[in-house]
Design an enzyme around this catalytic site. Sequence first.
Site, PDB file in Angstrom:
ATOM      1  N   GLY A   1      -7.900 -18.066  -4.550  1.00 11.09           N
ATOM      2  CA  GLY A   1      -9.475 -18.125  -3.856  1.00 11.09           C
ATOM      3  C   GLY A   1      -9.341 -18.145  -2.360  1.00 11.09           C
TER       4      GLY A   1
ATOM      5  CD  GLU B   1      -8.171  -1.112  10.458  1.00  8.63           C
ATOM      6  OE1 GLU B   1      -7.234  -0.483   9.646  1.00  8.63           O
ATOM      7  OE2 GLU B   1      -9.457  -0.557  10.497  1.00  8.63           O
TER       8      GLU B   1
ATOM      9  CG  ASN C   1      -5.698  -2.178  -4.825  1.00  5.09           C
ATOM     10  OD1 ASN C   1      -5.484  -3.046  -5.610  1.00  5.09           O
ATOM     11  ND2 ASN C   1      -4.890  -2.842  -3.280  1.00  5.09           N
TER      12      ASN C   1
ATOM     13  CE1 TYR D   1      -0.009  -8.350   1.258  1.00  4.67           C
ATOM     14  CE2 TYR D   1       0.474  -9.944   2.733  1.00  4.67           C
ATOM     15  CZ  TYR D   1       1.099  -9.397   1.607  1.00  4.67           C
ATOM     16  OH  TYR D   1       2.089  -9.483   0.897  1.00  4.67           O
TER      17      TYR D   1
ATOM     18  CD  GLU E   1      -2.910  -1.150   1.711  1.00  8.38           C
ATOM     19  OE1 GLU E   1      -3.034  -0.198   2.435  1.00  8.38           O
ATOM     20  OE2 GLU E   1      -4.283  -2.153   1.504  1.00  8.38           O
TER      21      GLU E   1
ATOM     22  CE1 TYR F   1     -12.077  -7.209  -0.953  1.00  8.90           C
ATOM     23  CE2 TYR F   1     -11.153  -4.605  -1.251  1.00  8.90           C
ATOM     24  CZ  TYR F   1     -10.787  -5.812  -1.053  1.00  8.90           C
ATOM     25  OH  TYR F   1     -10.055  -5.955  -0.223  1.00  8.90           O
TER      26      TYR F   1
END
Length: 156
Positions: A94, A82, A123, A85, A24, A130
Amino acid sequence: MIRPAVPADVPVLHTMIRELAEYERAPEEARATEEQLREALFGEHPAVHAHLAEDEAGEPVGFALWFLNFSTWRGVHGIYLEDLYVRPAARGGGHGKALLTRLARLCTERGYERLEWSVLNWNAPSIAFYEALGARPQDGWTVYRLTDKALKTLGA
C-alpha cells in the site's frame, strides 16, 4: 506512514533513485549526485519536493519526487510526478497508493487540477496499478526530450 523528506533523507533518496534506475534498465543514466539532490530539494530556491513512505519500523521503503507544472489552458498549477518508487520487498503493502494519495490530496487542497506522470511502455505492473487507481494514459501525445549533444548543439 508518508512524510515530507528532510535534508537527512538525501542519502536514502539517492540510493532509491539508483535502485529505480536499475529497475528501469538504465543505471548509467542516473548521474545525479547527493549534492545536486540536496540543492534541488533544500537549497535556496527548492525546485522539487519529495515524500517518503516508511514501514512500521520507520524504515524508508519508497518515495515520490515531484514538482509543480502549470496548465495554460486551465490557468492553475498541477503536480508532475517525476519518480515513484517502492522497494521490491515492500511492494503490495500500500505504500505506492499512499504516496499517490498524498499527492492527490495536495492537489485538491491547493486547487491544482492535474497529477501527471510518465510510465515506461514495458512496465505492465505499474500500468495496471495506475489504471486500477483510475489513471488513464494520454493518447495522442508523444514525449520529446533533448539531452546531451543534441541539447548542447541546439543551445549553442
